[in-house]
Motif scaffolding. Sequence first.
Motif, PDB file in Angstrom:
ATOM      1  N   HIS A 103       0.767  -1.164   0.048  1.00  0.00           N
ATOM      2  CA  HIS A 103      -0.033   0.041   0.061  1.00  0.00           C
ATOM      3  C   HIS A 103       0.939   1.451   0.140  1.00  0.00           C
ATOM      4  CE1 HIS A 103      -2.994   3.018   0.986  1.00  0.00           C
ATOM      5  NE2 HIS A 103      -2.276   3.396   1.970  1.00  0.00           N
ATOM      6  N   LEU A 104       1.831   1.285   0.843  1.00  0.00           N
ATOM      7  CA  LEU A 104       2.835   2.519   0.727  1.00  0.00           C
ATOM      8  C   LEU A 104       4.044   2.374  -0.333  1.00  0.00           C
ATOM      9  CD1 LEU A 104       3.296   2.605   4.720  1.00  0.00           C
ATOM     10  CD2 LEU A 104       1.891   4.029   3.234  1.00  0.00           C
ATOM     11  N   SER A 105       3.843   1.500  -1.347  1.00  0.00           N
ATOM     12  CA  SER A 105       4.694   1.418  -2.727  1.00  0.00           C
ATOM     13  C   SER A 105       6.070   1.120  -2.120  1.00  0.00           C
ATOM     14  CB  SER A 105       4.523   2.809  -3.245  1.00  0.00           C
ATOM     15  OG  SER A 105       3.105   2.627  -3.798  1.00  0.00           O
ATOM     16  N   PHE A 106       6.316   0.528  -1.039  1.00  0.00           N
ATOM     17  CA  PHE A 106       7.817   0.029  -1.031  1.00  0.00           C
ATOM     18  C   PHE A 106       8.129  -0.964  -2.023  1.00  0.00           C
ATOM     19  CE2 PHE A 106       7.087   1.847   3.183  1.00  0.00           C
ATOM     20  CZ  PHE A 106       8.182   2.497   3.558  1.00  0.00           C
ATOM     21  N   CYS A 107       9.394  -0.982  -2.524  1.00  0.00           N
ATOM     22  CA  CYS A 107       9.700  -2.241  -3.550  1.00  0.00           C
ATOM     23  C   CYS A 107       9.185  -3.392  -3.190  1.00  0.00           C
ATOM     24  CB  CYS A 107      11.249  -1.759  -3.956  1.00  0.00           C
ATOM     25  SG  CYS A 107      12.325  -1.902  -2.765  1.00  0.00           S
ATOM     26  N   ASP A 108       9.691  -3.659  -1.927  1.00  0.00           N
ATOM     27  CA  ASP A 108       9.407  -5.138  -1.186  1.00  0.00           C
ATOM     28  C   ASP A 108       9.382  -5.135   0.238  1.00  0.00           C
ATOM     29  OD1 ASP A 108      12.140  -5.358  -0.098  1.00  0.00           O
ATOM     30  OD2 ASP A 108      12.748  -5.859  -2.021  1.00  0.00           O
ATOM     31  N   ALA A 109       8.698  -6.152   0.868  1.00  0.00           N
ATOM     32  CA  ALA A 109       8.608  -6.192   2.110  1.00  0.00           C
ATOM     33  C   ALA A 109       9.785  -6.003   2.883  1.00  0.00           C
ATOM     34  CB  ALA A 109       7.612  -7.227   2.493  1.00  0.00           C
ATOM     35  N   GLY A 110      10.774  -6.720   2.437  1.00  0.00           N
ATOM     36  CA  GLY A 110      12.118  -6.638   3.084  1.00  0.00           C
ATOM     37  C   GLY A 110      12.644  -5.223   3.421  1.00  0.00           C
ATOM     38  N   TYR A 111      12.416  -4.504   2.129  1.00  0.00           N
ATOM     39  CA  TYR A 111      13.029  -2.990   2.250  1.00  0.00           C
ATOM     40  C   TYR A 111      12.181  -2.305   3.271  1.00  0.00           C
ATOM     41  CZ  TYR A 111      14.388   1.394   0.991  1.00  0.00           C
ATOM     42  OH  TYR A 111      14.845   2.692   0.992  1.00  0.00           O
ATOM     43  N   PHE A 112      10.906  -2.723   3.554  1.00  0.00           N
ATOM     44  CA  PHE A 112       9.817  -1.749   4.085  1.00  0.00           C
ATOM     45  C   PHE A 112      10.343  -2.286   5.649  1.00  0.00           C
ATOM     46  CE2 PHE A 112       5.828  -2.431   6.538  1.00  0.00           C
ATOM     47  CZ  PHE A 112       5.625  -0.986   6.867  1.00  0.00           C
ATOM     48  N   ILE A 113      10.580  -3.478   6.178  1.00  0.00           N
ATOM     49  CA  ILE A 113      11.159  -3.915   7.278  1.00  0.00           C
ATOM     50  C   ILE A 113      12.331  -3.167   7.772  1.00  0.00           C
ATOM     51  CG2 ILE A 113      11.810  -5.839   8.854  1.00  0.00           C
ATOM     52  CD1 ILE A 113       9.707  -7.511   7.065  1.00  0.00           C
ATOM     53  N   LYS A 114      13.349  -3.020   6.666  1.00  0.00           N
ATOM     54  CA  LYS A 114      14.688  -2.645   6.937  1.00  0.00           C
ATOM     55  C   LYS A 114      14.378  -1.155   7.449  1.00  0.00           C
ATOM     56  CE  LYS A 114      19.290  -1.512   4.683  1.00  0.00           C
ATOM     57  NZ  LYS A 114      19.792  -1.812   3.690  1.00  0.00           N
ATOM     58  N   ILE A 115      13.590  -0.220   6.632  1.00  0.00           N
ATOM     59  CA  ILE A 115      13.340   1.065   6.844  1.00  0.00           C
ATOM     60  C   ILE A 115      12.515   1.393   8.189  1.00  0.00           C
ATOM     61  CG2 ILE A 115      12.360   3.426   6.090  1.00  0.00           C
ATOM     62  CD1 ILE A 115      14.778   2.562   4.379  1.00  0.00           C
ATOM     63  N   PHE A 116      11.622   0.437   8.162  1.00  0.00           N
ATOM     64  CA  PHE A 116      11.061   0.686   9.718  1.00  0.00           C
ATOM     65  C   PHE A 116      11.533   0.488  10.917  1.00  0.00           C
ATOM     66  CE2 PHE A 116       7.865  -0.479  12.777  1.00  0.00           C
ATOM     67  CZ  PHE A 116       6.658   0.245  12.507  1.00  0.00           C
ATOM     68  N   LYS A 117      12.593  -0.637  10.884  1.00  0.00           N
ATOM     69  CA  LYS A 117      13.268  -0.769  11.877  1.00  0.00           C
ATOM     70  C   LYS A 117      14.222   0.343  12.197  1.00  0.00           C
ATOM     71  CE  LYS A 117      16.140  -4.746  13.973  1.00  0.00           C
ATOM     72  NZ  LYS A 117      16.704  -5.915  13.844  1.00  0.00           N
ATOM     73  N   LYS A 118      14.796   0.931  11.174  1.00  0.00           N
ATOM     74  CA  LYS A 118      15.809   1.889  11.144  1.00  0.00           C
ATOM     75  C   LYS A 118      15.088   3.207  11.995  1.00  0.00           C
ATOM     76  CE  LYS A 118      18.093   5.688   8.238  1.00  0.00           C
ATOM     77  NZ  LYS A 118      18.368   6.023   6.966  1.00  0.00           N
ATOM     78  N   TYR A 119      13.768   3.292  11.779  1.00  0.00           N
ATOM     79  CA  TYR A 119      13.109   4.440  12.400  1.00  0.00           C
ATOM     80  C   TYR A 119      12.555   4.083  13.858  1.00  0.00           C
ATOM     81  CZ  TYR A 119      13.579   7.741   8.633  1.00  0.00           C
ATOM     82  OH  TYR A 119      13.991   8.531   7.443  1.00  0.00           O
TER      83      TYR A 119
ATOM     84  N   PRO B 129       8.126  -4.162  11.878  1.00  0.00           N
ATOM     85  CA  PRO B 129       6.797  -4.145  12.027  1.00  0.00           C
ATOM     86  C   PRO B 129       5.908  -4.951  12.811  1.00  0.00           C
ATOM     87  CG  PRO B 129       7.554  -3.579   9.866  1.00  0.00           C
ATOM     88  CD  PRO B 129       8.573  -4.118  10.765  1.00  0.00           C
ATOM     89  N   ALA B 130       6.191  -5.921  12.772  1.00  0.00           N
ATOM     90  CA  ALA B 130       5.493  -7.133  13.550  1.00  0.00           C
ATOM     91  C   ALA B 130       5.797  -7.032  14.919  1.00  0.00           C
ATOM     92  CB  ALA B 130       5.829  -8.579  13.028  1.00  0.00           C
ATOM     93  N   ALA B 131       7.009  -6.786  15.255  1.00  0.00           N
ATOM     94  CA  ALA B 131       7.425  -6.628  16.678  1.00  0.00           C
ATOM     95  C   ALA B 131       6.583  -5.273  17.352  1.00  0.00           C
ATOM     96  CB  ALA B 131       8.916  -6.377  16.868  1.00  0.00           C
ATOM     97  N   TYR B 132       6.564  -4.160  16.357  1.00  0.00           N
ATOM     98  CA  TYR B 132       5.653  -2.970  16.649  1.00  0.00           C
ATOM     99  C   TYR B 132       4.351  -3.078  17.341  1.00  0.00           C
ATOM    100  CZ  TYR B 132       3.983   1.872  16.496  1.00  0.00           C
ATOM    101  OH  TYR B 132       3.627   3.093  16.789  1.00  0.00           O
ATOM    102  N   ARG B 133       3.600  -4.052  15.949  1.00  0.00           N
ATOM    103  CA  ARG B 133       2.307  -4.243  16.449  1.00  0.00           C
ATOM    104  C   ARG B 133       1.958  -4.949  17.535  1.00  0.00           C
ATOM    105  NH1 ARG B 133      -0.591  -6.589  11.610  1.00  0.00           N
ATOM    106  NH2 ARG B 133      -1.300  -4.465  11.283  1.00  0.00           N
ATOM    107  N   SER B 134       2.926  -5.765  17.925  1.00  0.00           N
ATOM    108  CA  SER B 134       2.915  -6.671  19.235  1.00  0.00           C
ATOM    109  C   SER B 134       3.066  -5.682  20.554  1.00  0.00           C
ATOM    110  CB  SER B 134       3.913  -8.001  19.201  1.00  0.00           C
ATOM    111  OG  SER B 134       3.575  -8.960  18.202  1.00  0.00           O
ATOM    112  N   TRP B 135       3.897  -5.065  20.389  1.00  0.00           N
ATOM    113  CA  TRP B 135       4.174  -4.071  21.531  1.00  0.00           C
ATOM    114  C   TRP B 135       2.941  -3.153  21.768  1.00  0.00           C
ATOM    115  CZ3 TRP B 135       5.513   1.437  20.926  1.00  0.00           C
ATOM    116  CH2 TRP B 135       6.168   2.173  22.148  1.00  0.00           C
ATOM    117  N   ILE B 136       2.466  -2.592  20.787  1.00  0.00           N
ATOM    118  CA  ILE B 136       1.375  -1.783  20.955  1.00  0.00           C
ATOM    119  C   ILE B 136       0.347  -2.509  21.481  1.00  0.00           C
ATOM    120  CG2 ILE B 136      -0.509  -0.486  19.306  1.00  0.00           C
ATOM    121  CD1 ILE B 136       2.000   1.249  19.837  1.00  0.00           C
ATOM    122  N   ARG B 137       0.210  -3.545  20.895  1.00  0.00           N
ATOM    123  CA  ARG B 137      -1.080  -4.260  21.590  1.00  0.00           C
ATOM    124  C   ARG B 137      -0.902  -5.084  23.131  1.00  0.00           C
ATOM    125  NH1 ARG B 137      -3.150  -7.622  16.128  1.00  0.00           N
ATOM    126  NH2 ARG B 137      -3.914  -5.612  14.976  1.00  0.00           N
TER     127      ARG B 137
END
Length: 349
Positions: free
Chosen positions: A318-334, A339-347
Amino acid sequence: MRLSKYDLKSIIDLEKWHALQDSMSLVTQMAIITVDYKGVPVTRHSHCQAFCQAVRQDAELSSYCQKCDARGGLEAVRLNEPYVYLCHFNILDIAIPITVDNQYVGAVMAGQVRLADNGGSRLEQIVTRPASPESAGTFAALRQEYEQLPVMPYAQVVTIAEMLSHLCNYIVEEASRKNEIMDLYRQAMAVPPVDILPHMRPADSACPALQEVQQELSDSGALIESGGESSILPASQAVSCSNPTLQPAFDYIHSREHENFSLEAMARLCHISPSYFSRLFVRESGENFSAYVSRLKIGRAKQLLETTGLSVNQISDHLSFCDAGYFIKIFKKYEQRTPAAYRSWIRGE
């Protein structure tokens, strides 16, 4: 001569212009007024001399003052330079043409001074007024005010005329350019040109993953309509820029976070070069373009992780990242977690 299709009052902010006009009048010791191409004033007079003020209030004589303004402005634009002349009372005035796209839109009229020497002996009296007992009586009654008019050497008058010409035309040209940019931006936002973002992946049914996301959210009631386009979450709040040149880019970025867009495309949208856009963007946001966009997309990803049941792959698409691996890398950088760990942490899992 072709008269202007532009309205001077729509190009400049008249209140701000008048404040500038007052300052210029104080510096030059000349009375100043701005008129349209017909010679009709669009500002108040700045420091109008007592003699000229009385004459302009006279029912018979004021029409000659307006004719001087109109003819002086037209002669100035014909010569394409400031025009120094004598009014119907042989007082020195200057007409400074204001042009936009080579079209005459008005003039700055300065002067109400008497010459201290014979340097302007060849100056033309632009409007002649037939002698009459009434006008002679008015002049006699205002003789003291006439003697109080400022006196200047001709060389100083010419220097002031050139300075006012450069300053006023620069300001009007910049204001006109800004108006054109904002008009183009509004048109672009109303009907986005297909070539503005040539490398953008369309958010349509050609993308099966995105179609799947939209269908799932539509079924769950999470999909909303915004401006005729579907979006997973409401668009971000409008972001105002201190530099209006960048406003089209910020509006586009914050309303289309699910798209890919390049720095070059945003520079084209703002009608400036990529290098200049980059410098302005860092100055405005405090970070470079790619970092800003990445942080914005990660912020959007966090919202989706918190409020929807979309998978990491679906959010990446949906956010037009080239692939899920790159999305996870950028998400973890910030966020220092996946992402999965963030969702678990939030919940709280």
